[in-house]
Write an enzyme that holds these catalytic residues in place. Sequence first.
Site, PDB file in Angstrom:
ATOM      1  N   ASP A  38       0.829  -1.210   0.000  1.00  0.00           N
ATOM      2  CA  ASP A  38       0.000   0.000   0.000  1.00  0.00           C
ATOM      3  C   ASP A  38       0.864   1.261   0.000  1.00  0.00           C
ATOM      4  O   ASP A  38       0.519   2.261  -0.622  1.00  0.00           O
ATOM      5  CB  ASP A  38      -0.926   0.019   1.225  1.00  0.00           C
ATOM      6  N   GLU A 114      -5.747 -29.812 -20.253  1.00  0.00           N
ATOM      7  CA  GLU A 114      -5.880 -28.652 -19.351  1.00  0.00           C
ATOM      8  C   GLU A 114      -7.268 -28.678 -18.727  1.00  0.00           C
ATOM      9  O   GLU A 114      -8.174 -29.289 -19.280  1.00  0.00           O
ATOM     10  CB  GLU A 114      -5.797 -27.329 -20.147  1.00  0.00           C
ATOM     11  N   LYS A 116     -10.972 -27.369 -18.056  1.00  0.00           N
ATOM     12  CA  LYS A 116     -11.906 -26.483 -18.755  1.00  0.00           C
ATOM     13  C   LYS A 116     -12.485 -25.550 -17.698  1.00  0.00           C
ATOM     14  O   LYS A 116     -13.287 -25.977 -16.861  1.00  0.00           O
ATOM     15  CB  LYS A 116     -13.002 -27.273 -19.460  1.00  0.00           C
ATOM     16  N   ASP A 118     -14.587 -22.757 -15.803  1.00  0.00           N
ATOM     17  CA  ASP A 118     -15.995 -22.387 -15.920  1.00  0.00           C
ATOM     18  C   ASP A 118     -16.138 -20.886 -15.719  1.00  0.00           C
ATOM     19  O   ASP A 118     -16.584 -20.412 -14.688  1.00  0.00           O
ATOM     20  CB  ASP A 118     -16.810 -23.170 -14.877  1.00  0.00           C
ATOM     21  N   TYR A 226      -4.925 -19.613 -21.881  1.00  0.00           N
ATOM     22  CA  TYR A 226      -4.849 -20.972 -22.413  1.00  0.00           C
ATOM     23  C   TYR A 226      -4.530 -21.027 -23.910  1.00  0.00           C
ATOM     24  O   TYR A 226      -4.581 -22.095 -24.507  1.00  0.00           O
ATOM     25  CB  TYR A 226      -6.098 -21.790 -22.099  1.00  0.00           C
ATOM     26  N   LYS A 315     -16.347 -33.118 -20.987  1.00  0.00           N
ATOM     27  CA  LYS A 315     -17.090 -32.491 -19.896  1.00  0.00           C
ATOM     28  C   LYS A 315     -17.292 -33.448 -18.726  1.00  0.00           C
ATOM     29  O   LYS A 315     -17.431 -34.653 -18.921  1.00  0.00           O
ATOM     30  CB  LYS A 315     -18.479 -32.037 -20.401  1.00  0.00           C
ATOM     31  N   CYS A 409     -47.376 -34.925  12.781  1.00  0.00           N
ATOM     32  CA  CYS A 409     -46.317 -35.758  12.223  1.00  0.00           C
ATOM     33  C   CYS A 409     -46.873 -36.753  11.207  1.00  0.00           C
ATOM     34  O   CYS A 409     -47.813 -37.482  11.515  1.00  0.00           O
ATOM     35  CB  CYS A 409     -45.610 -36.493  13.354  1.00  0.00           C
ATOM     36  N   CYS A 412     -46.509 -40.329  12.935  1.00  0.00           N
ATOM     37  CA  CYS A 412     -47.207 -40.776  14.143  1.00  0.00           C
ATOM     38  C   CYS A 412     -48.376 -39.885  14.537  1.00  0.00           C
ATOM     39  O   CYS A 412     -49.097 -40.192  15.478  1.00  0.00           O
ATOM     40  CB  CYS A 412     -46.226 -40.874  15.313  1.00  0.00           C
ATOM     41  N   CYS A 427     -41.167 -33.306  15.463  1.00  0.00           N
ATOM     42  CA  CYS A 427     -42.273 -34.128  15.930  1.00  0.00           C
ATOM     43  C   CYS A 427     -42.124 -34.259  17.442  1.00  0.00           C
ATOM     44  O   CYS A 427     -41.037 -34.508  17.944  1.00  0.00           O
ATOM     45  CB  CYS A 427     -42.190 -35.492  15.261  1.00  0.00           C
ATOM     46  N   CYS A 433     -43.243 -42.336  18.019  1.00  0.00           N
ATOM     47  CA  CYS A 433     -43.133 -42.117  16.576  1.00  0.00           C
ATOM     48  C   CYS A 433     -42.272 -43.211  15.931  1.00  0.00           C
ATOM     49  O   CYS A 433     -41.133 -43.419  16.329  1.00  0.00           O
ATOM     50  CB  CYS A 433     -42.516 -40.746  16.335  1.00  0.00           C
TER      51      CYS A 433
HETATM   52  S1  IVH Z   1      -9.462 -23.438 -25.936  1.00  0.00           S
HETATM   53  C1  IVH Z   1      -9.716 -23.539 -30.210  1.00  0.00           C
HETATM   54  N1  IVH Z   1      -9.006 -24.063 -23.443  1.00  0.00           N
HETATM   55  O1  IVH Z   1     -14.407 -23.228 -23.530  1.00  0.00           O
HETATM   56  C2  IVH Z   1      -9.977 -23.744 -28.803  1.00  0.00           C
HETATM   57  N2  IVH Z   1     -11.102 -23.130 -24.005  1.00  0.00           N
HETATM   58  O2  IVH Z   1     -16.121 -24.116 -25.930  1.00  0.00           O
HETATM   59  C3  IVH Z   1     -10.658 -22.604 -28.173  1.00  0.00           C
HETATM   60  N3  IVH Z   1     -12.597 -22.845 -22.066  1.00  0.00           N
HETATM   61  O3  IVH Z   1     -15.220 -20.213 -25.001  1.00  0.00           O
HETATM   62  C4  IVH Z   1     -10.823 -22.672 -26.729  1.00  0.00           C
HETATM   63  N4  IVH Z   1     -11.214 -23.605 -20.545  1.00  0.00           N
HETATM   64  O4  IVH Z   1     -14.450 -20.125 -22.634  1.00  0.00           O
HETATM   65  C5  IVH Z   1      -9.891 -23.568 -24.313  1.00  0.00           C
HETATM   66  N5  IVH Z   1      -8.454 -24.638 -21.240  1.00  0.00           N
HETATM   67  C6  IVH Z   1      -9.324 -24.129 -22.130  1.00  0.00           C
HETATM   68  C7  IVH Z   1     -10.587 -23.676 -21.744  1.00  0.00           C
HETATM   69  C8  IVH Z   1     -11.467 -23.189 -22.710  1.00  0.00           C
HETATM   70  C9  IVH Z   1     -12.407 -23.091 -20.762  1.00  0.00           C
HETATM   71  C10 IVH Z   1     -13.845 -22.323 -22.646  1.00  0.00           C
HETATM   72  C11 IVH Z   1     -13.691 -21.042 -23.377  1.00  0.00           C
HETATM   73  C12 IVH Z   1     -14.338 -21.247 -24.711  1.00  0.00           C
HETATM   74  C13 IVH Z   1     -15.080 -22.506 -24.530  1.00  0.00           C
HETATM   75  C14 IVH Z   1     -15.023 -23.287 -25.828  1.00  0.00           C
END
Ligand code: IVH
Length: 702
Positions: A38, A114, A116, A118, A226, A315, A409, A412, A427, A433
């Site tokens: 800070d 990697e 995926k 969310d 990514y 997925k 209840c 019972c 109850c 019961c």
């Molecule tokens: S690669 C050509 N890597 O998934 C590949 N996408 O359905 C393009 N996402 O809109 C995406 N983790 O939001 C890639 N490790 C990852 C990812 C990733 C999440 C999502 C991303 C994209 C969607 C594709």
Amino acid sequence: MVAAEASDRAEELRAEINRHNYRYYVLDDPEITDAEYDRLFRELLDIETAYPELLTPDSPTQRVGSEPLAQFAAVSHRTPMLSLNNAFSEEEVAAFDRRAVEGLGLKTIEYVAEPKFDGLAVNLRYHGGIFVQGATRGDGQTGEDVTANLRTIRSIPLRLQGGEIPETLDVRGEVLIFRGDFVRLNERQRARGEKVFANPRNAAAGSLRQLDSRITAERPLRFFAYGIGELVGRQVPSLHSEALDWLSSLGLPVCAERAVVRGAKGMLDFHAAIAARRAHLPFDVDGVVYKINSIAQQRRLGFVARAPRFAVAHKFPAEEAETSVLEIAVQVGRTGALTPVARLAPVSVGGVTVANATLHNLDQIRAKDVRVGDTVVVRRAGDVIPEVVRTRPEHRPPATREFEMPGSCPECGAKIERLESEAVHRCTGGLFCPAQRKQAILHFASRRAMDVEGLGEKLVDQLVERGLLRTPADLYDPAQIDAEKLAKLDRMGEKSATNVMSAIENSKQAPLARFIFALGIYHVGEEVAKILAQHFGSLHALLGADWDTLIADKERVQKENQRRRAREDRLLDPVLPGIGPEIMQSVASFLRQPHNREVIAQLRKRQVVRDHMAITPKGATAALAGKTIVLTGTLPTLSREQARELVEAAGAKVSSSVSRKTDYVVAGAVPGSKYERAIELGVTILDEAGLKALVGKRSAEE
Ligand code: IVH
């Protein structure tokens, strides 16, 4: 400070602060304290305020957000932001691998696996190593310019590190919120009376698409890179794994959860490993992504429509699903607690069919406003019981009704109660019961209660399942249980059967306090049981107590004492000292249940409790004039005739049968059915001493 000096110092501070940001947000390994950070930040701000011309776009002071925009500008992506095809099963992953193997004419293929993430896909554009523009994915061709918002994300470098800075670099990645940050964010939102988010993804989306970036700055957004979009002024790395390492070396956050794997087996192993650790990762993942590692191979395979052939998202089964509520049922737990449960149109959640989901309690139902007929989101995370997360009010059919807890209840018929301080309905038919049977018997027999050695869970289970035990009173009924029947059960023999029988016999004649504790009245532990036993002195008196009056007295005393709080003249609390109105209410409700009273009467008849009927109930002060009294059993000193005279002399009349109009039943030894009737109707029962006290005479014993 002269301008040149200020410029040097600002440059130094920027580098320093950016380095600490990187250590903190990317490496998760801070070097200095928040206070030191800070201080550096403050110093830079001061210089920039004094010399506004020194302000640069990569200054860490630019992360606090700026004036709200009227709308987001459109950004067209230099290279399209693609989506991924999904695979939901091992077969689909194997098929993806097979197509790639055939398409490339290779034996095996190397992939990068990697998580995926969310969150939301974004593109970060760097010119000469400076972050110049950030955009959402949009439709893949055109997104929204959210530069000001992305600038506020501390893990996104405003200036790239290292010596190999390309002329232009588009970084592809995901904006997300970590789960722990999400919980804190929602707590803060709730405390401020602001919108609470349904999940980290929604919170991330809502935060990134704020026209006022000062709001975004207060949200705990993170970023993981990514991939690479456009790259000018440098060779594209030949492997995706190299690209990720390079992005990382530039100071961009790249998730460490990544691996180079071979073939379908390698991909599936990674999937299983992440699935197993999913709950322990600090952020939500909805699957894993496999990408062919060689960029040359990627190019050869190319794309179909808007998704690449060289990558696939494997997925995880969804943990949330939508379905409709067919009914709201109520389950009675082993301890009498009621749990409302939504009966659902069956739906697959995370690979498992779900037809029931807990609604926890009435407060939760009200908060989420769940009704029969509603479309709801159900969630099943790991091993936890599926729950209703929220409703979709836009799908609500007309004429739905608010759910109400049942008054009695479902198991019972006993009254359902909710103590003021608790969220849970219960109850009150604890002794009878069926849902609470096993628990009630086990508690009754436990060491600190009636202490029936050898009557453990396995035995109680068998006895209950065979219909031999329905209530604790059955333990003492030779028609229900004997050594012969016990000996025939699993893990039992003649010896253990006789041992249990004698333990049952030995448990008889327990002191009143233990007996009261053994009844398993909600909130009545050993201490409270002792106070009750001491105060009432006999089971009769306890059963005959006028709880409404006692509770009213207690509340009056407590209220008065609250008023007198610190003063010396606080009222003594003669009404069950140490027991509050809530506990009293719980006792009263339990004792009011006719079924509970029946079980207690049976126990009494089988002489399970020591109850000499010799102690005068305290606090019995009402005169007998005009009262109706029934006599039963042999009194210790008075003959029936003497008792009648005494009663009539006090202005009361003696009746021969017990009804709701009976004021008192005076019971002696071996009382008859009148006694049981009195218990059933909740009529106050007195012993001889109690009668004498009411009449105003002192009994001989006293
Ligand atoms: S690669 C050509 N890597 O998934 C590949 N996408 O359905 C393009 N996402 O809109 C995406 N983790 O939001 C890639 N490790 C990852 C990812 C990733 C999440 C999502 C991303 C994209 C969607 C594709």
